[in-house]
Design an enzyme around this catalytic site. Structure first.
Site, PDB file in Angstrom:
ATOM      1  N   SER A 152       4.233  12.718  40.288  1.00  0.00           N
ATOM      2  CA  SER A 152       4.951  13.737  40.160  1.00  0.00           C
ATOM      3  C   SER A 152       3.304  14.696  40.947  1.00  0.00           C
ATOM      4  O   SER A 152       3.436  15.188  42.183  1.00  0.00           O
ATOM      5  CB  SER A 152       4.634  14.205  38.885  1.00  0.00           C
ATOM      6  OG  SER A 152       4.841  15.335  38.232  1.00  0.00           O
ATOM      7  N   HIS A 269      11.040  17.093  34.891  1.00  0.00           N
ATOM      8  CA  HIS A 269      12.158  16.518  36.588  1.00  0.00           C
ATOM      9  C   HIS A 269      13.735  16.434  35.256  1.00  0.00           C
ATOM     10  O   HIS A 269      14.157  15.623  36.129  1.00  0.00           O
ATOM     11  CB  HIS A 269      11.186  15.073  36.346  1.00  0.00           C
ATOM     12  CG  HIS A 269       9.772  15.187  37.167  1.00  0.00           C
ATOM     13  ND1 HIS A 269       9.808  15.801  38.527  1.00  0.00           N
ATOM     14  CD2 HIS A 269       8.692  14.947  36.693  1.00  0.00           C
ATOM     15  CE1 HIS A 269       8.456  15.678  38.522  1.00  0.00           C
ATOM     16  NE2 HIS A 269       7.792  15.426  37.190  1.00  0.00           N
TER      17      HIS A 269
END
Length: 378
Positions: A152, A269
């Site tokens: 990430s 996400h």
């Protein structure tokens, strides 16, 4: 190109300042870092280092893994401060962020550090400071790195290391990303649920039923989907809190062995983060993204970034796409039977990526070690 060259690019990002773009963000202190040492012998032609790297035995190569949000802990950075340039790195971060990130990282409080707007920059800087420590202790590891990946927000640190963007530009992009994600999180009660399943677990079906449950509560267009692929049978599911609570309550029905809410503020996400896309896209357009000088694998598909526009496009898409970390580990460590594995170093707080690697590829994990960021030692 070898990381001898990439390392020079990463060093330039510390010392050379940044080009001002539309965001007009602060510059780090001029010449905050002496990059002469790292630039030495780094002017070789591109194909030359590639040929040398191709002949290097796999066991002498290295891979760097950069952790993401959730790995932050008060005290991180304390084990890095005696290494060259780390304090200058945090000074440059203060210039970009407008607050004392080092003080927050060392002293907390944990509640403030856990805020998305703070923890993403904190993990980013601590990870690159850990690279500096690793370079000081084992320079050959940096020179012989053949691949990098970040989880990430860790992907931004991996790209800065690989010379795809300068430090201050990357940090400013992380700042914009983190603040936009924080704002999106506050708009809808949402979160992330870590789920350890079994071969018979039906993650997709479970998410579908959780969404249907949310509709009965009057929630329009509910979100509940796999957001992180960690290792076989382990997923992180992201979405509306009501959906995640439903999954916890009915975990036995879906053959979940264990569920745990993660200490994050939102459903990352997933499309719940769509409000963060435009701010991040704009800042990425305003900075000088370059082709990575060492292989960096994207969270979106596990593949290597090939060119600057590829980086800009996928970094934006990553915000609303699942992190395919298990697939990335397979892409990096897949090799013929009997071939040695590279050394792997987790650069940043914690050892979560090492734990995941152990479950994805036990043989690769045997050559893994974390770089300590909490204590002042090796």
């Amino acid at each position: 190109m070898s990381v001898r060259v990439a390392r020079a690019a990463w060093a330039r990002g510390w010392g050379a300042g940044c080009r001002r773009g539309a965001a007009d963000f602060p510059l780090p202190p001029p010449r905050a870092v002496d990059v002469a040492e790292l630039l030495r012998d780094a002017t070789a032609a591109e194909e030359g280092p590639r040929e040398v790297a191709a002949r290097r035995p796999p066991g002498q190569c290295s891979v760097l893994l950069f952790p993401g949000q959730g790995s932050q802990v008060v005290g991180m950075g304390r084990g890095l401060l005696r290494y060259p340039r780390v304090r200058e790195l945090y000074a440059a971060a203060r210039s970009v962020l407008g607050y004392d990130l080092l003080e927050l990282s060392l002293q907390g409080p944990q509640e403030a550090l856990d805020r998305t707007a703070h923890c993403q920059p904190a993990v980013f800087v601590a990870s690159l400071a850990a690279v500096e420590k690793l370079h000081h202790l084992q320079p050959a590891v940096i020179e012989n790195c053949v691949a990098a990946a970040g989880f990430s927000v860790g992907e931004f640190a991996a790209l800065v290391f690989a010379g795809a963007m300068e430090f201050s530009e990357g940090l400013y992009a992380v700042k914009v990303r983190a603040e936009a994600m924080q704002e999106a999180s506050e708009a809808v009660p949402s979160g992330m649920l870590s789920v350890l399943g079994q071969p018979q677990s039906k993650f997709t079906f479970a998410c579908l039923e959780a969404r249907e449950h949310c509709k009965t509560l009057g929630i329009e267009n509910p979100v509940c989907e796999v957001a992180n692929y960690l290792f076989p049978d382990c997923r992180v599911i992201s979405g509306h809190l009501e959906a995640l609570q439903f999954l916890q309550k009915n975990s036995s029905k879906y053959h979940f062995r264990r569920t745990k809410m993660l200490p994050v503020s939102g459903g990352f996400h997933t499309r719940l983060m769509e409000p963060a896309l435009e701010p991040l896209a704009q800042v990425l357009k305003s900075i000088g993204v370059k082709k990575p000088l060492v292989s960096v694998h994207s969270n979106v598909d596990g593949n290597r970034y090939m060119h600057p526009k590829h980086v800009q496009k996928l970094l934006v898409r990553q915000v609303v796409s699942p992190v395919k970390w298990e697939q990335t580990m397979h892409a990096i460590y897949e090799r013929k039977k009997g071939t040695e594995f590279p050394q792997t170093f987790e650069v940043g707080p914690g050892n979560q990526l090492g734990t995941i690697l152990k479950s994805c590829n036990l043989q690769a994990w045997k050559s893994y070690r974390p770089v300590e960021v909490l204590e002042d030692g090796t």
